[in-house]
Motif scaffolding. Structure first.
Motif, PDB file in Angstrom:
ATOM      1  N   CYS A 163      68.728  34.548  -3.516  1.00  0.00           N
ATOM      2  CA  CYS A 163      67.643  34.865  -2.583  1.00  0.00           C
ATOM      3  C   CYS A 163      66.958  36.159  -2.982  1.00  0.00           C
ATOM      4  O   CYS A 163      65.750  36.322  -2.851  1.00  0.00           O
ATOM      5  N   SER A 167      71.956  38.567  -2.440  1.00  0.00           N
ATOM      6  CA  SER A 167      72.442  37.561  -1.492  1.00  0.00           C
ATOM      7  C   SER A 167      72.313  36.129  -1.998  1.00  0.00           C
ATOM      8  O   SER A 167      71.330  35.760  -2.645  1.00  0.00           O
ATOM      9  N   MET A 172      72.828  34.279   3.249  1.00  0.00           N
ATOM     10  CA  MET A 172      71.613  34.967   3.683  1.00  0.00           C
ATOM     11  C   MET A 172      70.996  34.310   4.910  1.00  0.00           C
ATOM     12  O   MET A 172      70.368  34.987   5.740  1.00  0.00           O
ATOM     13  N   PRO A 175      73.925  35.884   7.882  1.00  0.00           N
ATOM     14  CA  PRO A 175      74.933  36.861   7.442  1.00  0.00           C
ATOM     15  C   PRO A 175      75.943  37.222   8.527  1.00  0.00           C
ATOM     16  O   PRO A 175      77.115  37.468   8.221  1.00  0.00           O
ATOM     17  N   ASP A 274      71.126  43.285   2.485  1.00  0.00           N
ATOM     18  CA  ASP A 274      71.375  42.312   3.550  1.00  0.00           C
ATOM     19  C   ASP A 274      71.832  40.980   2.945  1.00  0.00           C
ATOM     20  O   ASP A 274      71.185  40.427   2.059  1.00  0.00           O
ATOM     21  N   GLY A 275      72.970  40.471   3.434  1.00  0.00           N
ATOM     22  CA  GLY A 275      73.482  39.198   2.945  1.00  0.00           C
ATOM     23  C   GLY A 275      74.437  39.297   1.776  1.00  0.00           C
ATOM     24  O   GLY A 275      74.968  38.275   1.315  1.00  0.00           O
TER      25      GLY A 275
END
Length: 314
Positions: A163, A167, A172, A175, A274-275
């Motif tokens: 992604c 992630s 993702m 999460p 993030d993720g």
């Protein structure tokens, strides 16, 4: 080494989920007791219908039940681009809606009941977002958790994500759900991008399947054709499309397909990373509960995968 536990397959069908379904439903080494289909690669009515179409096309509709899963992530919104799987999940074939009277999250009740019934003799294979499993785990707030295990197509330990730099797609999408699962203490084998990118489907295999006249071959061939073209455009460094979800099924049956390292995993839920699936430093001194797959016997897996796919699609 083989695993003969009772198995539940949690999908978000999805092209590679469809491949995983065909592989799982055709394999003598998997004792599959149910399939759960949640949102993920498309909305849940579509992923559920896609799953039913695959199961029915293989003549298994009367033998194994499909349960509808979650409609959305625990906390986030889900938007669908259709880039890799089409907006319907199967390359924009737009198969008829056969969701009928199925209701979202009926999968959670089924999984909870199965955990209580089978305990350590149950393994849950996830090839989509981990939302359903997070909801299952939240049903056991006081522990100890029954001794089931999971095999999850999720995450990326060393390799870049698909992604962004960090992630992997299934993580993702939700999460927060993945974090609950990885931090739960449930034994998880993480079959992530580190190994799935080493197992590929190419135009050569697609051409063979296009020559078959079965309903399943027609559905799969159209979906895989769309998927391969998306890979050609977005991941030209690969010689085909990755067999992400089928490999998780393969590892559930034959754990020695992969070499793993033990680790406690957590998931980043904000910021640039993030993720991302990373080592949980707060539990670095504790007994690891996740086995992270870092290498795979790709030739052995693909030989078995293509043999079973060829047999079931003819």
């Amino acid at each position: 080494m083989e695993s003969r536990k009772k198995s539940i397959l949690c999908v978000d069908t999805g092209v590679d989920d469809a491949l995983a379904l065909c592989y799982a439903l055709s394999h003598e080494d998997l004792d599959l007791i149910g399939i759960c289909a949640s949102y993920g690669m498309a909305t849940v009515p579509k992923t559920y219908s896609n799953t039913k179409h695959i199961v029915n096309s293989l003549g298994k509709g009367d033998q194994i039940r499909v349960y509808m899963g979650s409609e959305k992530p625990l906390q986030r919104d889900r938007e669908y681009s259709g880039t890799f799987h089409g907006l319907d999940g199967l390359g924009n074939q737009n198969l008829p809606d056969i969701s009928g009277d199925a209701t979202p999250e009926e999968s959670v009740d089924f999984i909870v009941d199965s955990i209580k019934r089978y305990g350590e003799d149950l393994q849950i294979i996830t090839t989509g977002p981990m939302t359903d499993m997070a909801k299952v785990l939240l049903r056991f707030p006081d522990g100890p958790l029954p001794g089931f295990s999971m095999v999850s197509m999720a995450g990326a330990a060393i390799t870049p994500g698909n992604c962004n730099l960090y992630s992997e797609a299934n993580v993702m999408v939700d999460p927060e759900a993945a974090k609950i699962c990885f931090e739960s203490g449930v034994p998880i084998t993480m079959v992530g991008l580190d190994v799935t990118r080493k197992t590929l489907l190419t135009g050569k295999e697609l051409k063979v399947w296009q020559g078959y006249d079965s309903e399943s071959a027609k559905i799969l061939s159209k979906a895989v054709g769309f998927y391969l073209e998306a890979y050609r455009v977005h991941h030209p460094y690969l010689a085909g499309c990755a067999l992400h979800d089928p490999l998780a099924v393969g590892v559930a049956m034959h754990p020695d397909l992969v070499t793993t390292i033990p680790m406690n995993i957590t998931v980043v839920t904000s910021g640039e990373a993030d993720g991302d699936t990373v080592e949980n430093l707060e539990k670095v001194a504790e007994e690891p509960t996740t086995k992270v797959a870092l290498s795979v016997d790709g030739k052995r897996f693909m030989k078995d995968f293509y043999a079973h796919m060829d047999a079931v699609l003819r």
